[in-house]
Design a protein around this motif. Sequence first.
Motif, PDB file in Angstrom:
ATOM      1  N   MET A  75       0.850  -1.432  -0.103  1.00 26.43           N
ATOM      2  CA  MET A  75       0.123   0.107   0.042  1.00 26.43           C
ATOM      3  C   MET A  75       0.792   1.319   0.045  1.00 26.43           C
ATOM      4  SD  MET A  75      -3.126  -0.907  -0.289  1.00 26.43           S
ATOM      5  CE  MET A  75      -4.050   0.670   0.206  1.00 26.43           C
ATOM      6  N   ARG A  76       1.925   1.386   0.713  1.00 24.32           N
ATOM      7  CA  ARG A  76       2.800   2.591   0.990  1.00 24.32           C
ATOM      8  C   ARG A  76       3.612   2.668  -0.393  1.00 24.32           C
ATOM      9  NH1 ARG A  76       5.680   2.142   7.108  1.00 24.32           N
ATOM     10  NH2 ARG A  76       3.719   3.183   8.090  1.00 24.32           N
ATOM     11  N   SER A  77       4.009   1.503  -1.264  1.00 23.45           N
ATOM     12  CA  SER A  77       4.507   1.915  -2.463  1.00 23.45           C
ATOM     13  C   SER A  77       3.569   2.279  -3.320  1.00 23.45           C
ATOM     14  CB  SER A  77       5.133   0.385  -2.914  1.00 23.45           C
ATOM     15  OG  SER A  77       5.690   0.439  -4.109  1.00 23.45           O
ATOM     16  N   LEU A  78       2.445   1.831  -3.563  1.00 23.19           N
ATOM     17  CA  LEU A  78       1.296   2.168  -4.502  1.00 23.19           C
ATOM     18  C   LEU A  78       1.124   3.510  -4.366  1.00 23.19           C
ATOM     19  CD1 LEU A  78      -0.395  -1.273  -4.435  1.00 23.19           C
ATOM     20  CD2 LEU A  78       0.250  -0.014  -6.511  1.00 23.19           C
ATOM     21  N   ALA A  79       0.972   3.937  -2.670  1.00 21.37           N
ATOM     22  CA  ALA A  79       0.668   5.464  -2.532  1.00 21.37           C
ATOM     23  C   ALA A  79       1.694   6.366  -3.094  1.00 21.37           C
ATOM     24  CB  ALA A  79       0.635   5.622  -0.920  1.00 21.37           C
ATOM     25  N   TYR A  80       3.007   5.856  -2.778  1.00 23.54           N
ATOM     26  CA  TYR A  80       4.280   6.654  -3.528  1.00 23.54           C
ATOM     27  C   TYR A  80       3.920   6.981  -4.855  1.00 23.54           C
ATOM     28  CZ  TYR A  80       8.835   8.286  -3.984  1.00 23.54           C
ATOM     29  OH  TYR A  80       9.764   9.363  -4.416  1.00 23.54           O
ATOM     30  N   LYS A  81       3.484   5.851  -5.539  1.00 21.03           N
ATOM     31  CA  LYS A  81       3.378   6.115  -7.194  1.00 21.03           C
ATOM     32  C   LYS A  81       2.123   6.726  -7.521  1.00 21.03           C
ATOM     33  CE  LYS A  81       6.136   1.947  -7.946  1.00 21.03           C
ATOM     34  NZ  LYS A  81       6.569   1.598  -6.691  1.00 21.03           N
ATOM     35  N   GLY A  82       1.190   7.212  -6.685  1.00 25.65           N
ATOM     36  CA  GLY A  82      -0.024   7.953  -6.982  1.00 25.65           C
ATOM     37  C   GLY A  82      -1.232   6.995  -7.221  1.00 25.65           C
ATOM     38  N   PHE A  83      -1.150   5.843  -6.838  1.00 30.95           N
ATOM     39  CA  PHE A  83      -2.522   5.029  -6.688  1.00 30.95           C
ATOM     40  C   PHE A  83      -3.482   5.269  -5.598  1.00 30.95           C
ATOM     41  CE2 PHE A  83       0.378   2.987  -9.770  1.00 30.95           C
ATOM     42  CZ  PHE A  83      -0.303   2.849 -10.734  1.00 30.95           C
ATOM     43  N   PHE A  84      -2.603   5.478  -4.412  1.00 30.18           N
ATOM     44  CA  PHE A  84      -3.449   6.005  -3.069  1.00 30.18           C
ATOM     45  C   PHE A  84      -2.752   7.368  -2.597  1.00 30.18           C
ATOM     46  CE2 PHE A  84      -3.866   1.399  -3.297  1.00 30.18           C
ATOM     47  CZ  PHE A  84      -5.081   1.308  -3.220  1.00 30.18           C
ATOM     48  N   GLU A  85      -3.575   7.938  -1.647  1.00 30.99           N
ATOM     49  CA  GLU A  85      -3.069   8.890  -1.047  1.00 30.99           C
ATOM     50  C   GLU A  85      -3.048   8.818   0.512  1.00 30.99           C
ATOM     51  OE1 GLU A  85      -3.895  13.937  -0.320  1.00 30.99           O
ATOM     52  OE2 GLU A  85      -5.234  12.678  -1.631  1.00 30.99           O
ATOM     53  N   ILE A  86      -1.984   8.981   1.121  1.00 35.56           N
ATOM     54  CA  ILE A  86      -2.100   8.766   2.509  1.00 35.56           C
ATOM     55  C   ILE A  86      -2.339  10.184   3.360  1.00 35.56           C
ATOM     56  CG2 ILE A  86      -0.368   8.289   4.309  1.00 35.56           C
ATOM     57  CD1 ILE A  86       1.414   6.616   2.681  1.00 35.56           C
ATOM     58  N   VAL A  87      -3.483  10.000   4.105  1.00 34.47           N
ATOM     59  CA  VAL A  87      -3.952  10.999   4.968  1.00 34.47           C
ATOM     60  C   VAL A  87      -4.060  10.674   6.295  1.00 34.47           C
ATOM     61  CG1 VAL A  87      -5.123  11.895   2.727  1.00 34.47           C
ATOM     62  CG2 VAL A  87      -6.192  10.421   4.210  1.00 34.47           C
ATOM     63  N   SER A  88      -4.491  11.728   7.319  1.00 35.02           N
ATOM     64  CA  SER A  88      -4.811  11.588   8.420  1.00 35.02           C
ATOM     65  C   SER A  88      -6.281  11.569   9.113  1.00 35.02           C
ATOM     66  CB  SER A  88      -4.053  12.590   9.457  1.00 35.02           C
ATOM     67  OG  SER A  88      -2.792  12.458   9.252  1.00 35.02           O
ATOM     68  N   VAL A  89      -6.713  10.590   9.541  1.00 41.55           N
ATOM     69  CA  VAL A  89      -7.973  10.621   9.965  1.00 41.55           C
ATOM     70  C   VAL A  89      -7.998  10.389  11.502  1.00 41.55           C
ATOM     71  CG1 VAL A  89      -8.691   9.686   7.821  1.00 41.55           C
ATOM     72  CG2 VAL A  89      -8.190   8.152   9.877  1.00 41.55           C
ATOM     73  N   HIS A  90      -9.192  11.040  12.203  1.00 41.38           N
ATOM     74  CA  HIS A  90      -9.465  10.685  13.461  1.00 41.38           C
ATOM     75  C   HIS A  90     -10.408   9.661  13.709  1.00 41.38           C
ATOM     76  CE1 HIS A  90      -7.703  14.531  14.921  1.00 41.38           C
ATOM     77  NE2 HIS A  90      -8.181  15.100  13.805  1.00 41.38           N
ATOM     78  N   GLU A  91      -9.624   8.714  14.325  1.00 42.97           N
ATOM     79  CA  GLU A  91     -10.449   7.541  14.841  1.00 42.97           C
ATOM     80  C   GLU A  91     -10.306   7.006  16.167  1.00 42.97           C
ATOM     81  OE1 GLU A  91      -9.873   3.227  12.891  1.00 42.97           O
ATOM     82  OE2 GLU A  91     -10.969   4.316  11.440  1.00 42.97           O
ATOM     83  N   ASP A  92     -11.177   6.693  16.825  1.00 46.47           N
ATOM     84  CA  ASP A  92     -10.990   6.392  18.302  1.00 46.47           C
ATOM     85  C   ASP A  92     -10.415   7.288  19.151  1.00 46.47           C
ATOM     86  OD1 ASP A  92     -12.491   3.909  17.729  1.00 46.47           O
ATOM     87  OD2 ASP A  92     -10.413   2.819  17.088  1.00 46.47           O
ATOM     88  N   ARG A  93     -10.546   8.558  18.726  1.00 47.04           N
ATOM     89  CA  ARG A  93     -10.132   9.822  19.518  1.00 47.04           C
ATOM     90  C   ARG A  93      -8.528   9.912  19.248  1.00 47.04           C
ATOM     91  NH1 ARG A  93     -12.956   9.828  25.524  1.00 47.04           N
ATOM     92  NH2 ARG A  93     -15.062   9.960  24.789  1.00 47.04           N
ATOM     93  N   GLU A  94      -8.212   9.288  18.263  1.00 42.99           N
ATOM     94  CA  GLU A  94      -6.753   9.260  17.657  1.00 42.99           C
ATOM     95  C   GLU A  94      -6.645   9.671  16.451  1.00 42.99           C
ATOM     96  OE1 GLU A  94      -4.452   5.698  18.486  1.00 42.99           O
ATOM     97  OE2 GLU A  94      -5.317   5.342  20.405  1.00 42.99           O
ATOM     98  N   GLU A  95      -5.489  10.230  15.821  1.00 43.35           N
ATOM     99  CA  GLU A  95      -5.098  10.686  14.618  1.00 43.35           C
ATOM    100  C   GLU A  95      -4.328   9.407  14.111  1.00 43.35           C
ATOM    101  OE1 GLU A  95      -2.840  14.138  12.436  1.00 43.35           O
ATOM    102  OE2 GLU A  95      -4.502  14.773  13.614  1.00 43.35           O
ATOM    103  N   LYS A  96      -4.738   8.878  13.060  1.00 39.69           N
ATOM    104  CA  LYS A  96      -4.240   7.765  12.301  1.00 39.69           C
ATOM    105  C   LYS A  96      -4.086   7.913  10.897  1.00 39.69           C
ATOM    106  CE  LYS A  96      -6.318   4.711  15.744  1.00 39.69           C
ATOM    107  NZ  LYS A  96      -7.286   3.170  15.810  1.00 39.69           N
ATOM    108  N   GLU A  97      -2.886   7.338  10.315  1.00 39.01           N
ATOM    109  CA  GLU A  97      -2.677   7.256   8.902  1.00 39.01           C
ATOM    110  C   GLU A  97      -3.680   6.263   8.079  1.00 39.01           C
ATOM    111  OE1 GLU A  97       0.682   4.540   6.942  1.00 39.01           O
ATOM    112  OE2 GLU A  97       1.587   6.784   7.534  1.00 39.01           O
TER     113      GLU A  97
END
Length: 358
Positions: A75-97
Amino acid sequence: MASSNGRKASEIFQGQVHLYKYFFAHTIDAMSLKWIVELGIPDVIHNHGQPITLPKLVSILQVPPTKVSGVQSLMRSLAYKGFFEIVSVHEDREEKEAYALTVTSELLVKGSDLCLAPMVEGFVDPTLSGIWSDLKKWTYEDGLTLYDVSLGSNLWEFLDKNPACNKLFNEIMASDSQMMNMALRGCNWVFEGVESIVDVGGGTGITAKVISEAFPNMKCIVLERPSVVENLPETNNLTYIGGDMFNSIPKADAVLLKLILHNWSDKDCRKILENCKESISDKGKKGKVIVIDVVINENEDEHELTELKLLMDVSMACLINGKERREEEWKKLFEEAGFQSYKISSLTGYLSLIEIYP
C-alpha cells in the motif's frame, strides 16, 4: 574515486538505482496493480465512504496477521506511485494514517461509469503478459510477432481460437472505449453534417452506441470480425456488419478508425485508408475519415506522456507488427493513400483526433 571508464562512483550508483528501478518494476508494479484489483481494494475504500486505515482494511479483507506488514508495504509503495493518498483521519479519539483513493485508483472501482479494471486484469494475465519473455527469440524471427513466436499464431487468430481470451480482450477494449466516449461527447462538432458513419473495427459497438444516441438521425454501422458482432442487438440507426476492412468498407459520409491504424504496418495502413477513401468517394469533399490514435511529439508533450507513447510503440511493434507514429509519418501515410489534407486535434491525454479529407 573513479572507475576504469572514468565514471564517478556517484554516477555509477545512480545508474544502479535506475537499473534496479525498472528491474523490479517490471514484475512488481504490474502485479501490485493486479493485486489491488483482484482484492477489490479500490472498491473497499469506495464503499467505506472515507479514507481507510490499514487495520480496518486488513480486517475487511480478512488478511492473516503474518501478512499485514506485507500489505502495508504494498500500500505504501502504491501510494508513493500515486495510486493512493496517505492522509490523517481521527478514529477512536486518535489521529491515524489512512489511505484515500486518487483519480487513478478511482478508475479501478468496479461498476463505476469509467472503470479500467479490465485493462489491468487483461494485460497482466499470464497468457498475454508471459509472451514478453520470448523477446530475444522474437528479435531473430523474421516477420513474426511476439504472439506468433510465443503462442503459435497472431493475436486475431489466437482470439478466434480462444473464446475466454476473446471475451477478456473485448472487455479490455470496451473499458478503454468508455474513456474515449467521454472525450467524444465534447467533440460533437466532428460529426455535424455527417448523415452516416462506419466504425471500422468498432468491437461490440460501445463507441457507435454513444454516437448513435447523440445523433439519432445519423446511420451508424459497425464493421467488425463476424465472431465479434454475431447476434448483437441492433437499433433503428445502429447496425452491425461482419466483414474485413482489407476487402471493403461500407459506403458512408465518414469512416471512424479508432485505435486501428497503430495495429498495422504502413503498407497495411495504406490499404485500409484506400478502402476508406473508396467508402466516402461518393461524398466528394464532404466525406472524411476520422482517425483516433497516438501522435508522438517529444518536443511538446510532457515526459510522462511521451514515455507512455513510446511504451505503446514498443508494444505495437513487438506484439502485432504495428507502430505509433509522429505527425510527419502520419502525413506521409495520408498522402500515399491519396488524401489531400488533414487536421489534428487533441482528444484525451494520450490520443489525438485526426480528420482526413480526400
